[in-house]
Design a protein around this motif. Structure first.
Motif, PDB file in Angstrom:
ATOM      1  N   SER A 162     -14.009  75.982  12.614  1.00 33.25           N
ATOM      2  CA  SER A 162     -15.135  75.108  12.308  1.00 33.25           C
ATOM      3  C   SER A 162     -14.727  73.708  12.742  1.00 33.25           C
ATOM      4  O   SER A 162     -13.798  73.123  12.176  1.00 33.25           O
ATOM      5  N   LEU A 163     -15.419  73.143  13.754  1.00 33.37           N
ATOM      6  CA  LEU A 163     -14.892  71.985  14.479  1.00 33.37           C
ATOM      7  C   LEU A 163     -15.642  70.688  14.223  1.00 33.37           C
ATOM      8  O   LEU A 163     -15.463  69.724  14.982  1.00 33.37           O
ATOM      9  N   SER A 164     -16.473  70.629  13.198  1.00 29.26           N
ATOM     10  CA  SER A 164     -17.095  69.369  12.782  1.00 29.26           C
ATOM     11  C   SER A 164     -17.791  68.661  13.948  1.00 29.26           C
ATOM     12  O   SER A 164     -17.585  67.468  14.189  1.00 29.26           O
ATOM     13  N   ASP A 165     -18.602  69.419  14.682  1.00 27.22           N
ATOM     14  CA  ASP A 165     -19.440  68.874  15.770  1.00 27.22           C
ATOM     15  C   ASP A 165     -18.638  68.281  16.928  1.00 27.22           C
ATOM     16  O   ASP A 165     -19.157  67.446  17.678  1.00 27.22           O
ATOM     17  N   LEU A 166     -17.406  68.692  17.123  1.00 31.02           N
ATOM     18  CA  LEU A 166     -16.635  68.226  18.271  1.00 31.02           C
ATOM     19  C   LEU A 166     -17.117  68.915  19.542  1.00 31.02           C
ATOM     20  O   LEU A 166     -17.563  70.058  19.516  1.00 31.02           O
ATOM     21  N   ALA A 167     -16.991  68.224  20.661  1.00 31.23           N
ATOM     22  CA  ALA A 167     -17.285  68.821  21.952  1.00 31.23           C
ATOM     23  C   ALA A 167     -16.064  69.606  22.421  1.00 31.23           C
ATOM     24  O   ALA A 167     -14.931  69.123  22.339  1.00 31.23           O
ATOM     25  N   ILE A 168     -16.278  70.816  22.897  1.00 30.24           N
ATOM     26  CA  ILE A 168     -15.163  71.659  23.327  1.00 30.24           C
ATOM     27  C   ILE A 168     -15.391  72.098  24.768  1.00 30.24           C
ATOM     28  O   ILE A 168     -16.517  72.097  25.274  1.00 30.24           O
ATOM     29  N   ARG A 169     -14.284  72.472  25.403  1.00 33.59           N
ATOM     30  CA  ARG A 169     -14.326  72.984  26.767  1.00 33.59           C
ATOM     31  C   ARG A 169     -13.408  74.205  26.821  1.00 33.59           C
ATOM     32  O   ARG A 169     -12.258  74.160  26.358  1.00 33.59           O
ATOM     33  N   LEU A 170     -13.926  75.311  27.345  1.00 32.58           N
ATOM     34  CA  LEU A 170     -13.149  76.538  27.448  1.00 32.58           C
ATOM     35  C   LEU A 170     -12.273  76.502  28.683  1.00 32.58           C
ATOM     36  O   LEU A 170     -12.690  76.034  29.751  1.00 32.58           O
ATOM     37  N   ARG A 171     -11.050  77.000  28.535  1.00 35.85           N
ATOM     38  CA  ARG A 171     -10.132  77.062  29.666  1.00 35.85           C
ATOM     39  C   ARG A 171     -10.681  78.043  30.704  1.00 35.85           C
ATOM     40  O   ARG A 171     -11.124  79.142  30.360  1.00 35.85           O
ATOM     41  N   PRO A 172     -10.656  77.688  31.977  1.00 36.32           N
ATOM     42  CA  PRO A 172     -11.343  78.511  32.987  1.00 36.32           C
ATOM     43  C   PRO A 172     -10.748  79.899  33.181  1.00 36.32           C
ATOM     44  O   PRO A 172     -11.429  80.789  33.696  1.00 36.32           O
ATOM     45  N   ALA A 173      -9.503  80.128  32.796  1.00 33.50           N
ATOM     46  CA  ALA A 173      -8.882  81.439  33.013  1.00 33.50           C
ATOM     47  C   ALA A 173      -8.178  81.870  31.736  1.00 33.50           C
ATOM     48  O   ALA A 173      -7.945  81.086  30.817  1.00 33.50           O
ATOM     49  N   GLY A 174      -7.851  83.175  31.687  1.00 37.17           N
ATOM     50  CA  GLY A 174      -7.145  83.728  30.538  1.00 37.17           C
ATOM     51  C   GLY A 174      -7.929  84.831  29.866  1.00 37.17           C
ATOM     52  O   GLY A 174      -9.162  84.852  29.883  1.00 37.17           O
ATOM     53  N   VAL A 175      -7.189  85.756  29.265  1.00 39.01           N
ATOM     54  CA  VAL A 175      -7.784  86.906  28.590  1.00 39.01           C
ATOM     55  C   VAL A 175      -7.281  86.959  27.158  1.00 39.01           C
ATOM     56  O   VAL A 175      -6.063  86.912  26.916  1.00 39.01           O
ATOM     57  N   PHE A 176      -8.193  87.048  26.195  1.00 34.30           N
ATOM     58  CA  PHE A 176      -7.846  87.241  24.788  1.00 34.30           C
ATOM     59  C   PHE A 176      -7.668  88.755  24.574  1.00 34.30           C
ATOM     60  O   PHE A 176      -8.563  89.436  24.084  1.00 34.30           O
TER      61      PHE A 176
END
Length: 1122
Positions: A162-176
């Motif tokens: 829960s990020l309190s309305d922060l702007a986020i950017r997903l890393r372009p590569a990688g697998v969970f």
């Protein structure tokens, strides 16, 4: 600790003598990692111990730099759990923490960013209203070049942020790779994000993901999820979302409340069971694929009253939404009342009966009434759902109206619900929650009871803020009737918690009363086959004199047919029910209208056929026929007559007294099975007779099919009949002891469980079932001729007790497999017998271990291990088993024939050092030709007696059917040495073995203080439990009246810190339920006046830190307990 680890003046530090694993368990149970770090001041032994914790918790953090420092100091290569609750919103600090955690986290991540309290209070008071605009502008300028980047957690299993309305950017590569649950809330996706959120949570980015929750998000207009593993999706308040696409073949639950203004959605989820679509709906832009397994639907919000210019098209959209689903067992509707009553009109006329799905069993109405009358609304939906069996109603109180409701309010109209009657002929249960006691509620309950002739139970629950007055209770109580149970529950907010009061109402009935469903207390000795309907003595007397009570009146015959049916159904058979036709004219044809027919011991099936001809009920719900040596034409006649009307369960069991009796029927000894279009469960056991499946027809509602002991006729392909084309709803399939089946190809979209046993002559087996959860195959595969191809991507349990060859038996990918039961392994084999199952050559050619090589990791592995009958000229075959999957639970079934099992179990434990639970079942039903001796080959190799292994994660052990032999005690001793973090070990002895006290004491002496050992054995024919010997004193210290007090009260006892002892106070009015397996010290004085817990439930598995203090109180010793 300074005085020796908490001891009473001892110089030796016993506390620090505990192993590191035990000390880590202590530190993990502290409230935070900061508290664990402070223990480094205790001694050198503790200085770096907190740095090796696999679980870290940081609650209430204001500076994330300290969390980063703690993560750098943490020395463990793997983190199982990381929880951070912080008010620090600095992006670079958050990013640093996530970057440090991502490479090592293999478990759960919980990251919660909250607004500081002073900002929350300021916002509530309006102090920051003028500053908000400036702050937002600054944040937007900052976010244009700086957004929080989420790294890739390759090994994490759950992520909650829960990020309190922060702007986020997903890393372009990688697998969970291992992620199974992702929950993100209160964030904004940056406009320069380089990776689509839908792609990140799809199978390419999260191949094992099962749950996705997105809540209160902004920044993306499209969301496309394509996942082969997802089971649950929840989307709430996705601002700006315009297009939603979901492709998830295994998805079971979907909740969507995205607030899409002009929705465009394409949902493909053929396995979906629960759908909650709270968004608006337009059939031209929102599309749902086929959902044959749908069980529950929640529709968009329905406005009950509104302005005259309200767009009726919205209600038509709701109707169009519901029309997508032909039949749904549970329908959930949310009715909403407007804030203002000005110029309102009734809008529900736009929703008609044709819009609702068919076959609704359960109707749930959630009414946000704002304090207004709900009668017209509820009446409208009930009139359209007259076939429901259960009704639930919930009142919301979160919203209030501008003007309180009055008798002249527009929301009382239309008033036809107060005068018109509807018949809810199938409604048996009603639940109404959060009532306020208003007059309109009582009036509605009164009308509802009039509409429900077969009602059995109604539950009325009042709002927590409401106190029920005597007047309201009397009004409701006056509505009750002997035919149903009424429960009135009041939950009042008392200072010390919730107080729940339940009432089960009954009216005085006729001279002999009919107990209601609410009666729960009845002594066992008073129970009769009629105890749920009439007391046994009264029924007996009634039957004796024509159903009267001595005055000539037949009160029993005046009961309605439904109650008389309940009486007849409790008789042992339909034949016994038919005998009641001799009582009077009232009873003459009553048995012919029973929905259930049972014929438990039939010698002549012609009588069953005659009974079916006389049966007058339009629907037959259950037919049970058990006969001996029947003719095939008689069985076929019974099945043909039942097929037309059966809408429930069919059980036909034909026992054959002579093995050749089936052959005596000749070539024509084949039973033609008709098509049961409406049957739900079919079980047929034919004692070796032949069957012929129907060449045409669809078993539309069949969900359970079991065929046993039969031979197939070759005129019809059984795979075609059992596949989705002919059995579209089939979930459970069992074929056992069948002959004549050479090719079985099943392709089903609905099957959940398949059981195949002893299918003689099978040459080809094909199963394609994307929903299959359990598969059991035993004695069906012949490696010389049989080929098998199994495709079941959702399989969770595989029982393969059969031959396996990887060249002829193929399994497709099974990512959700949790449990495997495998082919029987042979531990020792004769050296010179090539064709024996006990030779190494055979295992090399047809190696059953190759089955396990298909799976890298399995939660539960069950192996059956056989010892040979003769241990002469044998060699060990265990070396052929060198690799097993990664497992958590190992279960071994040992058929040892009286030989030692130490070398065998040691071999498997050496390959499975990461297990958390071990189960050993010692089976000795097979006997050896020569009894085992000390020089027997089974004692080799003997390295298990000297070589140590470390089972670092083993916490629980269970060993059953022990004999008390010396090698068993020796093995338990070695096992306890190998398991440093063991918590519980359970030892069960064979009931036929008499175990001496010396053996019990020797076993108990092996357990250290941190281990709970339970020993189950038989004493004087009764099951007994042995724990540490001090328990005998505990039992004798219990008060005399422990089992005799009439009232029962429960109060919990808190759990102390690890290694401590509880000083138990004297609970004068409480029952002492359980202390788990912790140290306790009983009070030196006081009487447990009301301690009356049942003796069998009293837990005595405790250990005492020292001698039991003398307790001068009443004592009671329970004979037969230990």
């Amino acid at each position: 600790m300074a005085g020796g680890g908490g001891g009473a003046g001892e110089k030796e530090d016993l506390f620090n003598a505990l192993p590191d694993d035990a000390l880590r368990l202590i530190l993990i149970r502290l409230p935070s990692t900061a508290a664990a770090a402070r223990t480094r001041l205790v001694s050198r032994r503790w200085r770096d111990l907190w740095n090796t914790l696999p679980e870290l918790r940081f609650p209430g953090v204001t500076d994330l730099a300290r969390v980063s420092a703690a993560l750098r100091l943490n020395a463990v290569p793997v983190l199982h759990h990381l929880r951070i609750d912080t008010s620090d919103r600095a992006r670079h600090e958050i990013a640093a923490v996530l970057e440090l955690a991502a490479p090592r986290l293999t478990g759960k991540l919980c990251f919660d960013i909250t607004m500081p309290e002073n900002q929350i209070q300021g916002a509530e008071e309006g102090d920051l209203e003028e500053e908000d605009d400036d702050d937002d502008d600054e944040e937007e300028e900052e976010e244009e070049g700086n957004a929080l980047e989420i790294p890739c957690f390759e090994k994490a299993t759950e992520i909650t942020m829960s990020l309190s309305d922060l702007a986020i950017r997903l890393r372009p590569a990688g697998v969970f790779a291992n992620l199974t649950a992702l929950r993100l809330s209160n964030f904004r996706l940056h406009n320069q994000n380089q990776r689509d959120l839908g792609d990140a949570v799809s199978s390419e980015g999260c191949p094992a993901l099962q749950e996705v929750v997105l809540c209160k998000t902004e920044g993306f207009s499209k969301l496309a999820i394509r996942s082969e593993s997802l089971l649950r999706v929840e989307l709430t308040l996705l601002e700006g979302l315009q297009q939603l696409t979901i492709r998830a073949p295994l998805l079971r639950k979907l909740f969507s409340a995205c607030r899409m203004m002009t929705p465009t959605a394409d949902i493909s989820a053929p396995s979906l069971e629960t759908l909650a679509w709270i968004d608006s709906y337009d059939q031209s832009s929102v599309h749902f694929g086929d959902m044959p397994h749908l069980q529950s639907i929640t529709s968009p919000v329905i406005l009950v009253y509104g302005q005259p210019n309200f767009p009726i098209i919205q209600h038509r959209g709701i109707g169009a939404f519901l029309k997508n689903f032909k039949a749904v067992p549970c329908l959930d509707l949310f009715a909403y009342y407007p804030h203002s009553m000005v110029n309102c009109e009734y809008l529900l006329d736009a929703i008609t009966t044709s819009m609702l799905p068919d076959n609704i069993d359960q109707l749930c109405l959630r009414l946000e009434t704002r304090g207004h009358n709900f009668g017209p609304c509820a009446f409208h939906f009930l009139r359209m759902s007259s076939s429901i069996t259960e009704l639930m109603m919930f009142f919301g109180d979160t919203l209030k109206a501008e003007v309180p409701c009055s008798s002249g309010c527009i929301f009382y109209k239309p008033q036809d619900w107060e005068t018109l009657d509807i018949s809810l002929s199938f409604l048996e249960k009603v639940t109404i929650r959060r009532m306020t006691g208003a007059e309109c509620e009582i009036c509605f309950v009164k009308r509802l009871l009039r509409w429900t002739p077969v009602l059995k139970k109604i539950i009325l629950e009042f709002h927590p803020s409401v106190t029920i007055s005597e007047e309201v209770y009397e009004k409701l109580h006056s509505l009750s009737s002997p035919r149903f149970c009424m429960e009135i529950t009041s939950i009042s907010m008392a200072p010390r918690g919730h107080v729940i009061c339940s009432f089960c109402s009954r009216h005085p009935g006729p001279k002999f009363k009919i107990p209601t469903v609410g009666i729960k207390k009845r002594k066992k000795e008073e129970e009769t086959p009629f105890s749920k309907t009439l007391p046994g003595d009264e029924l007996e007397a009634s039957m004796a004199d024509g159903g009267g009570d001595g005055d000539g009146d037949d009160h029993l015959s005046t009961l309605p047919d439904e109650l008389l049916h309940l009486i007849l159904l409790r008789l042992r058979s339909t034949a016994a029910a038919a005998l009641t036709s001799l009582l009077s004219r009232r009873w003459r044809h009553l048995w012919t209208t029973l929905p259930w027919l049972g014929f438990p011991t039939v010698t002549d099936l012609a009588r069953v056929s005659a009974a079916l001809r006389l049966h007058a009920a339009p629907v037959l719900q259950h037919l049970d026929v058990r006969c001996h040596n029947p003719a095939t034409h008689e069985i076929a006649a019974v099945l043909n007559m039942a097929a037309r009307r059966l809408e429930g369960v069919l059980v036909v069991i034909a026992m054959r007294g002579n093995r050749n009796s089936a052959a005596a029927d000749g070539i024509g000894g084949v039973v033609q099975i008709p098509c049961f279009q409406k049957a739900t469960h079919i079980t047929i056991h034919l004692g070796g007779l032949g069957i012929r499946l129907p060449p045409s027809g669809v078993f539309e509602k069949l969900i359970w099919l079991r065929l046993d002991h039969f031979r197939f006729d070759s005129q019809c392909d059984p795979g075609d009949v059992l596949s989705s084309g002919r059995c579209p709803s089939l979930r459970y399939l069992s074929l056992r002891r069948a002959q004549g089946l050479s090719n079985l190809a099943i392709r089903s979209e609905s099957l959940l469980h398949v059981d195949l046993y002893d299918l003689g002559g099978l040459q080809q087996l094909t199963i394609f079932a994307p929903m299959l959860r359990e598969l059991a195959v035993s004695r069906c595969i012949s490696l010389m001729v049989t080929t098998a191809n199994i495709t079941a991507p959702a399989l969770e349990t595989l029982m393969w007790v059969d031959m396996y060859n990887q060249s002829s038996v193929h399994f497709n990918v099974m990512p959700h497999l949790q449990r495997i039961t495998t082919f029987v392994f042979s531990i020792y084999g004769e050296t010179n017998d090539y064709y024996s199952f006990h030779t190494a050559a055979f295992l090399k050619q047809f190696d059953p271990v190759a089955l396990l090589q298909n799976f890298k990791a399995v939660h539960n592995l069950e192996l059956s291990l056989f010892y040979p009958e003769r241990m002469v000229s044998c060699e060990s075959l265990m070396e052929a088993i060198s690799v097993l999957p990664d497992i958590d639970i190992l279960s071994l079934l040992l058929f040892t024939r009286g030989h030692t099992f130490g070398p065998c179990v040691f071999h498997f434990l050496r390959m499975c050092t990461s297990i958390r639970e071990l189960k050993l079942l010692y089976n000795d039903i097979l006997k050896a030709e020569v009894p085992c001796s000390s020089d027997c080959f089974c004692y080799k190799p003997q390295d298990w007696e000297t070589v140590d292994i470390c089972l670092h994660f083993l916490q629980k052990i269970a060993i059953r059917m022990l004999k008390g032999a010396e090698f068993e005690i020796c093995f338990v001793k070695r096992l306890l040495k190998w398991a440093p973090v063991l918590k519980t070990i359970t030892l069960g002895f064979d009931p036929s073995v008499t175990v001496s006290e010396e053996v019990c004491e020797e076993l108990l002496s092996l357990a250290s203080p941190g281990i709970c050992m339970e020993i189950y054995l038989r004493r004087d024919g009764a099951k007994a439990l042995r724990s540490p010997s001090a328990n005998d004193d505990i039992l004798s210290a219990l008060p005399e009246n422990i089992l005799r007090h009439p009232r029962l009260r429960h109060h919990g006892v808190g759990e102390p810190k690890f290694g401590g002892a509880i000083r138990v106070p004297c609970f004068r009015k409480a029952s002492l339920r359980s202390f788990g397996y912790l140290g306790i010290r009983l009070p030196p004085f006081g009487v447990f006046e009301k301690l009356i817990r049942d003796w069998d439930s009293l837990r005595v598995g405790v250990r005492l830190p020292g001698p039991l203090e003398s307790a001068k109180r009443h004592r009671h010793h329970h004979q037969g307990s230990s």
